[in-house]
Each structure stands twice: as C-alpha cells, then as structure tokens.
Design a protein around this motif. Structure first.
Motif, PDB file in Angstrom:
ATOM      1  N   GLY A  10       9.852 -14.706   0.370  1.00 26.12           N
ATOM      2  CA  GLY A  10       9.154 -13.844   1.114  1.00 26.12           C
ATOM      3  C   GLY A  10       7.570 -13.946   0.264  1.00 26.12           C
ATOM      4  N   LEU A  11       7.688 -14.207  -0.982  1.00 30.06           N
ATOM      5  CA  LEU A  11       6.344 -14.418  -1.729  1.00 30.06           C
ATOM      6  C   LEU A  11       5.535 -15.542  -1.398  1.00 30.06           C
ATOM      7  CD1 LEU A  11       7.791 -13.341  -5.335  1.00 30.06           C
ATOM      8  CD2 LEU A  11       6.700 -12.015  -3.540  1.00 30.06           C
ATOM      9  N   ALA A  12       6.106 -16.543  -0.981  1.00 26.34           N
ATOM     10  CA  ALA A  12       5.484 -17.954  -0.673  1.00 26.34           C
ATOM     11  C   ALA A  12       4.742 -18.465  -1.491  1.00 26.34           C
ATOM     12  CB  ALA A  12       4.581 -17.743   0.705  1.00 26.34           C
ATOM     13  N   PRO A  13       5.478 -18.833  -2.598  1.00 30.39           N
ATOM     14  CA  PRO A  13       4.771 -19.382  -3.817  1.00 30.39           C
ATOM     15  C   PRO A  13       4.297 -20.742  -3.798  1.00 30.39           C
ATOM     16  CG  PRO A  13       7.030 -19.306  -4.065  1.00 30.39           C
ATOM     17  CD  PRO A  13       6.955 -18.866  -2.864  1.00 30.39           C
ATOM     18  N   ARG A  14       3.118 -21.127  -4.440  1.00 29.77           N
ATOM     19  CA  ARG A  14       2.679 -22.394  -4.204  1.00 29.77           C
ATOM     20  C   ARG A  14       2.897 -23.339  -5.287  1.00 29.77           C
ATOM     21  NH1 ARG A  14      -1.690 -19.086  -2.387  1.00 29.77           N
ATOM     22  NH2 ARG A  14      -2.946 -19.043  -4.503  1.00 29.77           N
ATOM     23  N   THR A  15       3.493 -22.652  -6.512  1.00 26.07           N
ATOM     24  CA  THR A  15       4.024 -23.081  -7.689  1.00 26.07           C
ATOM     25  C   THR A  15       5.290 -22.384  -8.137  1.00 26.07           C
ATOM     26  OG1 THR A  15       1.955 -24.230  -8.273  1.00 26.07           O
ATOM     27  CG2 THR A  15       3.537 -24.199  -9.954  1.00 26.07           C
TER      28      THR A  15
ATOM     29  N   LEU B 256       8.186 -22.360 -11.081  1.00 26.67           N
ATOM     30  CA  LEU B 256       8.386 -22.991 -12.570  1.00 26.67           C
ATOM     31  C   LEU B 256       9.787 -22.244 -12.944  1.00 26.67           C
ATOM     32  CD1 LEU B 256       5.155 -21.725 -14.521  1.00 26.67           C
ATOM     33  CD2 LEU B 256       5.783 -23.924 -13.097  1.00 26.67           C
ATOM     34  N   VAL B 257      10.983 -23.370 -13.060  1.00 27.94           N
ATOM     35  CA  VAL B 257      12.217 -23.070 -13.048  1.00 27.94           C
ATOM     36  C   VAL B 257      12.726 -22.967 -14.371  1.00 27.94           C
ATOM     37  CG1 VAL B 257      12.680 -23.615 -10.662  1.00 27.94           C
ATOM     38  CG2 VAL B 257      12.822 -25.284 -12.400  1.00 27.94           C
ATOM     39  N   GLY B 258      13.767 -22.531 -14.725  1.00 28.81           N
ATOM     40  CA  GLY B 258      14.524 -22.627 -16.103  1.00 28.81           C
ATOM     41  C   GLY B 258      14.765 -23.810 -16.616  1.00 28.81           C
ATOM     42  N   HIS B 259      15.460 -24.519 -15.279  1.00 30.52           N
ATOM     43  CA  HIS B 259      16.145 -25.735 -15.521  1.00 30.52           C
ATOM     44  C   HIS B 259      15.666 -26.684 -14.466  1.00 30.52           C
ATOM     45  CE1 HIS B 259      18.958 -23.979 -18.243  1.00 30.52           C
ATOM     46  NE2 HIS B 259      19.216 -23.021 -17.493  1.00 30.52           N
ATOM     47  N   GLY B 260      14.957 -27.879 -14.998  1.00 28.16           N
ATOM     48  CA  GLY B 260      14.541 -28.646 -14.167  1.00 28.16           C
ATOM     49  C   GLY B 260      13.018 -28.693 -14.134  1.00 28.16           C
ATOM     50  N   PRO B 261      12.468 -29.577 -13.581  1.00 29.31           N
ATOM     51  CA  PRO B 261      10.830 -29.613 -13.622  1.00 29.31           C
ATOM     52  C   PRO B 261      10.222 -28.646 -12.400  1.00 29.31           C
ATOM     53  CG  PRO B 261      11.658 -31.316 -12.284  1.00 29.31           C
ATOM     54  CD  PRO B 261      12.994 -31.065 -12.799  1.00 29.31           C
ATOM     55  N   PRO B 262       8.923 -28.243 -12.833  1.00 31.67           N
ATOM     56  CA  PRO B 262       8.268 -27.507 -11.666  1.00 31.67           C
ATOM     57  C   PRO B 262       8.166 -28.035 -10.353  1.00 31.67           C
ATOM     58  CG  PRO B 262       7.028 -27.208 -14.103  1.00 31.67           C
ATOM     59  CD  PRO B 262       8.081 -28.604 -14.000  1.00 31.67           C
ATOM     60  N   VAL B 263       8.238 -27.079  -9.741  1.00 35.00           N
ATOM     61  CA  VAL B 263       7.957 -27.659  -8.102  1.00 35.00           C
ATOM     62  C   VAL B 263       6.434 -27.243  -7.963  1.00 35.00           C
ATOM     63  CG1 VAL B 263       8.680 -27.395  -5.724  1.00 35.00           C
ATOM     64  CG2 VAL B 263      10.151 -26.928  -7.553  1.00 35.00           C
ATOM     65  N   VAL B 264       5.572 -28.343  -7.684  1.00 29.76           N
ATOM     66  CA  VAL B 264       4.116 -28.068  -7.445  1.00 29.76           C
ATOM     67  C   VAL B 264       3.852 -28.695  -6.216  1.00 29.76           C
ATOM     68  CG1 VAL B 264       3.726 -28.212  -9.875  1.00 29.76           C
ATOM     69  CG2 VAL B 264       3.690 -30.359  -8.714  1.00 29.76           C
ATOM     70  N   ASP B 265       4.752 -29.330  -5.345  1.00 29.72           N
ATOM     71  CA  ASP B 265       4.246 -29.828  -3.956  1.00 29.72           C
ATOM     72  C   ASP B 265       5.291 -29.198  -3.191  1.00 29.72           C
ATOM     73  OD1 ASP B 265       1.938 -31.553  -4.831  1.00 29.72           O
ATOM     74  OD2 ASP B 265       3.452 -32.864  -5.507  1.00 29.72           O
ATOM     75  N   GLY B 266       4.719 -28.295  -2.064  1.00 28.50           N
ATOM     76  CA  GLY B 266       5.812 -27.989  -0.883  1.00 28.50           C
ATOM     77  C   GLY B 266       6.671 -26.715  -1.351  1.00 28.50           C
ATOM     78  N   ALA B 267       6.294 -26.187  -2.379  1.00 27.73           N
ATOM     79  CA  ALA B 267       7.162 -25.112  -3.019  1.00 27.73           C
ATOM     80  C   ALA B 267       7.486 -24.124  -2.037  1.00 27.73           C
ATOM     81  CB  ALA B 267       6.517 -24.321  -4.166  1.00 27.73           C
ATOM     82  N   ALA B 268       6.618 -23.410  -1.192  1.00 25.18           N
ATOM     83  CA  ALA B 268       6.973 -22.316  -0.400  1.00 25.18           C
ATOM     84  C   ALA B 268       7.891 -22.884   0.777  1.00 25.18           C
ATOM     85  CB  ALA B 268       5.599 -21.830   0.291  1.00 25.18           C
ATOM     86  N   ASP B 269       7.617 -24.209   1.486  1.00 24.09           N
ATOM     87  CA  ASP B 269       8.545 -24.603   2.281  1.00 24.09           C
ATOM     88  C   ASP B 269      10.067 -24.876   2.106  1.00 24.09           C
ATOM     89  OD1 ASP B 269       6.651 -24.401   4.087  1.00 24.09           O
ATOM     90  OD2 ASP B 269       5.848 -26.523   4.069  1.00 24.09           O
ATOM     91  N   ALA B 270       9.987 -25.383   0.703  1.00 26.09           N
ATOM     92  CA  ALA B 270      11.364 -25.847   0.101  1.00 26.09           C
ATOM     93  C   ALA B 270      12.051 -24.596  -0.227  1.00 26.09           C
ATOM     94  CB  ALA B 270      11.137 -26.392  -1.041  1.00 26.09           C
ATOM     95  N   LEU B 271      11.535 -23.340  -0.745  1.00 33.52           N
ATOM     96  CA  LEU B 271      12.095 -22.072  -0.881  1.00 33.52           C
ATOM     97  C   LEU B 271      12.485 -21.438   0.319  1.00 33.52           C
ATOM     98  CD1 LEU B 271      13.065 -20.169  -3.018  1.00 33.52           C
ATOM     99  CD2 LEU B 271      10.780 -19.389  -3.150  1.00 33.52           C
ATOM    100  N   ARG B 272      11.745 -21.483   1.478  1.00 39.83           N
ATOM    101  CA  ARG B 272      12.104 -20.812   2.878  1.00 39.83           C
ATOM    102  C   ARG B 272      13.264 -21.659   3.218  1.00 39.83           C
ATOM    103  NH1 ARG B 272       6.273 -20.005   3.727  1.00 39.83           N
ATOM    104  NH2 ARG B 272       6.247 -22.318   4.319  1.00 39.83           N
TER     105      ARG B 272
END
Length: 266
Positions: free
Chosen positions: A237-242, A244-260
C-alpha cells in the motif's frame, strides 16, 4: 545474476563495489536469517545445510546497484555483507544506520559511512528492523562507534537485543530522520520497516526478500505467517519506488508493481 563460484578465504572477504566505490566486507555464510539474537552472535543460515565458515562468493559479474540519491534529499547506500545487508541513509550531514549485520560488521558499515560523507560522527540513529543476530549482531560495536546515536528496536523484540546502552522502542507511525516507521510483524513480533515518503525508499528488513524474485518473509524463520502476509500487504500500500531488503540486492526497477503482485498472491 549468475550463480557465483566459491573460493577459500580468511575470516572476511573484501569486495570493492562499482558505482560509488562502496567497500563491503562479507562475513561468511549464505542468505539467511536466524531465529534468535544477541550482540556479537554468529549468523545462522536459512539454508537447510549449514554453510562452511571458510567459503564466500566471488564478485558477481552483474553487480547490483549499491547506492542512490533522490531529489527528496535522502541518499542510501547498501553495506553488502555477503548474505545479509545493512543500509546507510543520509539526509544532509545526518545519517541513520538501518540494521548492523552479524558480529564483526562495524568496519564495513564505517567504510560505507565514510564513502557516504558523514562518517561515524554523523550517525544519529541506529534502527534495528528486528532482533535476529544477522541484523542486530553488531549493534554493540556500531553504537560504540556512533557515540551520538540513539538505538531503536520494536517493542516485542527489545528483550532479546543486547546493546551497550538503552534502546528506544519504536511504534508504527513514529518518525526517525524524517523516515516513517512501519510496523511489519510476522517475521518477528517486533519487526519494523523504514519508509521515506518523499522518495519512496523502503527498507524492508526481512519482511521482504529478493532472491531474483521479490518474496515475503522466509517461512523457516517466520514467527507468524498470517501476520507476515498482512505486513506484505501493508507495504504494498505504500507503493515504494525502491525496496532495500535484508537478503538480496535492492529492487530499483518496478518495485511497486512487483510488491503489489506479491501481495495479491498471498
């Protein structure tokens, strides 16, 4: 990212990152989160087979993005510790460290702080997303170096974190360095995420993981699966653009869509 090869090394592995030249020190192990925590404790792997203490991955051929800046005045840098990450968030000349890695990670965090600008002297906040020792294991060393910093943790996780000075409890909706604290229980009862509403940067701790595909809390180390799934929906619901996870690389492209999409699948 290709599967990295393994090689024998000493206790730590030094990796000079691309981009801003961030220096990370990988404390040996595999992508993991342990089910208990104490200052200076060794991390336990999420893998079913316990990893060797004498191996570490070589440099990946496609290095993930390690830092970012935004018009909102927040800059972030990843402290890549091999199987877990800590993050340095800088606004102006003031910094927050989110998570501290396993015991022995303070030098890696200090190197990233120096690269980011403020160094230890600029750290005013040390936020633990949760109690597990791969995230809270160096809180003692980090708070010793960051003499002007306040340490924070979620209320339910506080009794299981050993720190050199009293930690403050954070609740949902609290503000640290202009960052919104988001309660994300499930992985642990006191798990927290950190969100910058101006830039859309989300530090998710272990509420989210990225092993090539965005996923929720690792079920093997999740205290409450129902709560963990609800926390993913809250973060979506926050629709983040980036992310940053504890395990694995940051998600910097399409973050909000992937999370939805992840939230809809739970």
């Amino acid at each position: 990212m290709g599967t990295p090869s393994l090689r024998l090394v000493d206790r730590r592995w030094f990796l000079t990152q691309t981009g801003r030249g961030v220096l990370g020190i990988a404390v040996l192990g595999l992508a993991a989160c342990s089910d208990s925590g104490s200052n200076g404790g060794a991390a336990t792997s999420d893998a079913t087979q316990e990893p060797s203490d004498t191996t570490a991955p070589d440099s990946p051929s496609d290095a993930p993005e390690e830092s970012g800046a935004s018009a909102g005045g927040l800059e972030w840098s990843r402290v890549d510790l091999g199987f877990v990450s800590a993050y340095v968030l800088v606004r102006g000349r003031e910094a927050a460290v989110v998570d501290t890695g396993v015991g022995g990670s303070a030098d890696a965090i200090g190197a990233v702080l120096d690269e980011a600008g403020p160094g230890w002297a600029g750290v005013r906040h040390v936020v633990l997303t949760h109690k597990h020792p791969d995230h809270a294991g160096s809180v003692g060393d980090v708070l010793t170096e960051a003499t002007d910093a306040t340490g924070y943790v979620g209320r339910a996780d506080l009794p299981e974190v050993d720190a050199p000075r009293a930690l403050q409890v954070l609740e949902d909706g609290d503000d640290v360095l202009g960052l919104r604290i988001v309660a994300t229980p499930g992985h642990t009862a006191g798990h927290l995420a950190v969100f910058d509403e101006d830039t859309g940067v989300l530090v998710a701790g272990d509420a989210l993981n990225n092993d090539g595909q965005l996923s929720g809390s690792n079920p093997q180390f999740t205290e409450d699966g129902t709560a963990a799934a609800e926390s993913v929906r809250v973060l979506a619901g926050l629709a983040p653009r980036t992310i940053l996870v504890g395990h694995g690389p940051p998600v910097v492209d399409g973050a909000a869509d992937a999370l939805r999409q992840l939230a809809a699948s739970l």
